[in-house]
Design an enzyme around this catalytic site. Structure first.
Site, PDB file in Angstrom:
ATOM      1  N   LYS A  24      -4.530 -10.712  -6.099  1.00  0.00           N
ATOM      2  CA  LYS A  24      -5.766 -11.071  -5.394  1.00  0.00           C
ATOM      3  C   LYS A  24      -6.866 -10.052  -5.706  1.00  0.00           C
ATOM      4  O   LYS A  24      -6.580  -8.882  -6.008  1.00  0.00           O
ATOM      5  CB  LYS A  24      -5.508 -11.158  -3.888  1.00  0.00           C
TER       6      LYS A  24
ATOM      7  N   LYS B  92     -10.522  -4.696  -2.691  1.00  0.00           N
ATOM      8  CA  LYS B  92     -11.416  -3.537  -2.623  1.00  0.00           C
ATOM      9  C   LYS B  92     -10.711  -2.281  -3.077  1.00  0.00           C
ATOM     10  O   LYS B  92     -11.320  -1.368  -3.576  1.00  0.00           O
ATOM     11  CB  LYS B  92     -11.830  -3.285  -1.156  1.00  0.00           C
TER      12      LYS B  92
ATOM     13  N   LYS C 227       0.829  -1.208   0.000  1.00  0.00           N
ATOM     14  CA  LYS C 227       0.000   0.000   0.000  1.00  0.00           C
ATOM     15  C   LYS C 227       0.860   1.254   0.000  1.00  0.00           C
ATOM     16  O   LYS C 227       0.530   2.239  -0.654  1.00  0.00           O
ATOM     17  CB  LYS C 227      -0.960   0.005   1.191  1.00  0.00           C
TER      18      LYS C 227
HETATM   19  P1  TYM Z   1     -10.075  -6.423   4.592  1.00  0.00           P
HETATM   20  O1  TYM Z   1     -11.136  -5.442   4.915  1.00  0.00           O
HETATM   21  O2  TYM Z   1      -9.109  -6.090   3.513  1.00  0.00           O
HETATM   22  O3  TYM Z   1     -10.730  -7.809   4.204  1.00  0.00           O
HETATM   23  C1  TYM Z   1     -11.715  -8.433   5.006  1.00  0.00           C
HETATM   24  C2  TYM Z   1     -11.525  -9.930   4.962  1.00  0.00           C
HETATM   25  O4  TYM Z   1     -11.609 -10.416   3.621  1.00  0.00           O
HETATM   26  C3  TYM Z   1     -10.464 -11.223   3.329  1.00  0.00           C
HETATM   27  N1  TYM Z   1     -10.105 -11.048   1.908  1.00  0.00           N
HETATM   28  C4  TYM Z   1      -9.972 -12.053   1.040  1.00  0.00           C
HETATM   29  N2  TYM Z   1     -10.118 -13.377   1.184  1.00  0.00           N
HETATM   30  C5  TYM Z   1      -9.927 -14.134   0.075  1.00  0.00           C
HETATM   31  N3  TYM Z   1      -9.588 -13.623  -1.132  1.00  0.00           N
HETATM   32  C6  TYM Z   1      -9.423 -12.295  -1.323  1.00  0.00           C
HETATM   33  N4  TYM Z   1      -9.123 -11.807  -2.517  1.00  0.00           N
HETATM   34  C7  TYM Z   1      -9.626 -11.446  -0.194  1.00  0.00           C
HETATM   35  N5  TYM Z   1      -9.553 -10.098  -0.021  1.00  0.00           N
HETATM   36  C8  TYM Z   1      -9.849  -9.880   1.285  1.00  0.00           C
HETATM   37  C9  TYM Z   1      -9.376 -10.691   4.243  1.00  0.00           C
HETATM   38  O5  TYM Z   1      -8.367 -11.664   4.449  1.00  0.00           O
HETATM   39  C10 TYM Z   1     -10.149 -10.369   5.499  1.00  0.00           C
HETATM   40  O6  TYM Z   1     -10.304 -11.515   6.310  1.00  0.00           O
HETATM   41  N6  TYM Z   1      -6.752  -5.769   8.281  1.00  0.00           N
HETATM   42  C11 TYM Z   1      -8.034  -6.351   7.918  1.00  0.00           C
HETATM   43  C12 TYM Z   1      -9.182  -5.848   8.765  1.00  0.00           C
HETATM   44  C13 TYM Z   1      -9.010  -6.011  10.242  1.00  0.00           C
HETATM   45  C14 TYM Z   1      -9.058  -7.230  10.959  1.00  0.00           C
HETATM   46  C15 TYM Z   1      -8.898  -6.869  12.328  1.00  0.00           C
HETATM   47  C16 TYM Z   1      -9.245  -8.559  10.586  1.00  0.00           C
HETATM   48  C17 TYM Z   1      -8.790  -5.018  11.138  1.00  0.00           C
HETATM   49  N7  TYM Z   1      -8.740  -5.534  12.400  1.00  0.00           N
HETATM   50  C18 TYM Z   1      -8.897  -7.838  13.324  1.00  0.00           C
HETATM   51  C19 TYM Z   1      -9.239  -9.516  11.601  1.00  0.00           C
HETATM   52  C20 TYM Z   1      -9.085  -9.157  12.940  1.00  0.00           C
HETATM   53  C21 TYM Z   1      -8.349  -6.005   6.497  1.00  0.00           C
HETATM   54  O7  TYM Z   1      -7.894  -5.024   5.976  1.00  0.00           O
HETATM   55  O8  TYM Z   1      -9.288  -6.825   5.911  1.00  0.00           O
END
Ligand code: TYM
Length: 326
Positions: free
Chosen positions: A192, A195, A111
């Site tokens: 991957k 968003k 990022k």
């Molecule tokens: P975020 O918002 O990017 O994504 C949310 C969840 O979706 C999963 N994910 C995917 N899984 C499979 N294939 C993909 N292409 C894909 N893109 C996203 C992510 O692995 C995630 O589980 N840092 C985290 C948010 C967060 C968090 C937390 C998660 C903040 N605090 C505490 C767990 C526990 C994030 O940016 O996810």
């Protein structure tokens, strides 16, 4: 009963990767565990986002979490910024994690490479994420593959804290699904689905209508061969489609591969399976969108419940580090 915690950023429309990598597993976990799920709006501030858009997306994200099947009577569903202990504990953990550890995070590096102005919050992001998890003494964190490294850091920080200041936090582990943990972009199967990347034809939104889903899957990039085989390294596009079929129908990837002689029928079947999997979510999201007041009420009740657990954990951590009681 074990405790699960997970979070999702309200930074864009939720896509198929979010659904199969995380959200559907949250819904599956809710009845067997004590469960906390959170819309992490503070994390969304680490990249540029319009304030009105952030407010709107935070509420829409909560709608989506209900639409995927989270039952607000069973889980604690809330917005991260509504529970002040998240930022308070994040500071304590920033004083536990090191610059070296944070600099090694791939998501930060990726990022940071995209933007000219890198915010300090983007760098310390994993400490806030660790705080999210540790506040609830979570045992398991259902996430996609891209969050594994952040979970490793969370574990390291928790272990270090417990060793230095006395047992305070449960050391959590990542729960990553066998299939669908890394759904790839349909147009760029070497990246991957994301968003924060603009690839409209490569990204299937959870709320896309069936015709759109079909169009995107039928035009998915495969490769110059015609042989259907599961080989993520050499055949990422085809393997991604096989993974999606596996997730949506429950069949194994190898078994699925053996069923097809060419890409056309595979794509047609993947499209139909994905449409069927998303249909009930889409339906519920449309119904819920008409009563946003009720969703706000649920979030406020969720935050109150979350605070009951978060406040004593924070107080214990602060006391262990030597901060005096107010
Ligand atoms: P975020 O918002 O990017 O994504 C949310 C969840 O979706 C999963 N994910 C995917 N899984 C499979 N294939 C993909 N292409 C894909 N893109 C996203 C992510 O692995 C995630 O589980 N840092 C985290 C948010 C967060 C968090 C937390 C998660 C903040 N605090 C505490 C767990 C526990 C994030 O940016 O996810």
């Amino acid at each position: 009963m074990t405790t699960v915690f997970s979070g999702i950023q309200p930074s864009g429309d939720f896509h198929l990767g979010n659904y199969v990598g995380a959200l559907r597993n949250w819904a599956a976990a809710q009845h067997e565990h004590s469960a906390y799920f959170c819309v992490v709006d503070l994390h969304a501030l680490t990249l540029e986002i319009d304030p009105e858009e952030l407010r709107r997306r935070t509420l829409e994200s909560a709608v989506m979490l209900l639409a995927v099947g989270l039952d607000p009577d069973v889980v604690t569903l809330f917005v991260q910024s509504h529970v002040a202990e998240h930022t308070r504990l994040a500071w304590l953990l920033e004083c536990t994690a090191t610059m070296g550890e944070l600099s090694r995070m791939t998501q930060y590096k990726e990022k940071a490479a995209r933007g000219e102005m890198v915010r300090a919050g983007l760098f310390t992001y994993p400490a806030l994420m660790a705080a999210d998890i540790l506040l609830y003494q979570a045992d398991e964190v259902p996430v996609g593959d891209d969050q594994r490294q952040h979970l490793e850091l969370t574990r390291d920080v928790a272990i270090r804290f417990n060793n230095r200041y006395g047992p305070t936090f449960t050391v959590p582990k990542a729960a990553v699904p066998r299939h669908g943990a890394r759904v790839m972009d349909l147009q760029h199967p070497e990246h991957k689905m994301s968003k924060s990347v603009d690839s409209p034809m490569g990204t299937v939104g959870i709320l896309d209508d069936p015709a759109e889903v079909e169009r995107k899957v039928m035009r998915a990039v495969t490769d110059a061969e015609t042989r259907v085989a599961y080989d993520p390294e050499h055949k990422p596009g085809v393997s991604n489609l096989l993974e999606l079929l596996a997730v949506a129908t429950g069949v194994g990837v190898q078994e699925a591969a053996a069923r097809y002689a060419g890409y056309g029928q595979l794509k047609a079947d993947v499209a139909q399976a994905v449409i069927a999997m998303l249909a009930p979510v889409r339906q519920r999201a449309l119904e819920l969108a008409s009563d946003l007041g009720e969703v706000e009420r649920l979030l406020s009740a969720g935050a109150a419940r979350a605070r009951e657990v978060a406040a004593p954990t924070y107080a214990a951590a602060a006391a262990a580090m030597g901060l005096s009681a107010p």
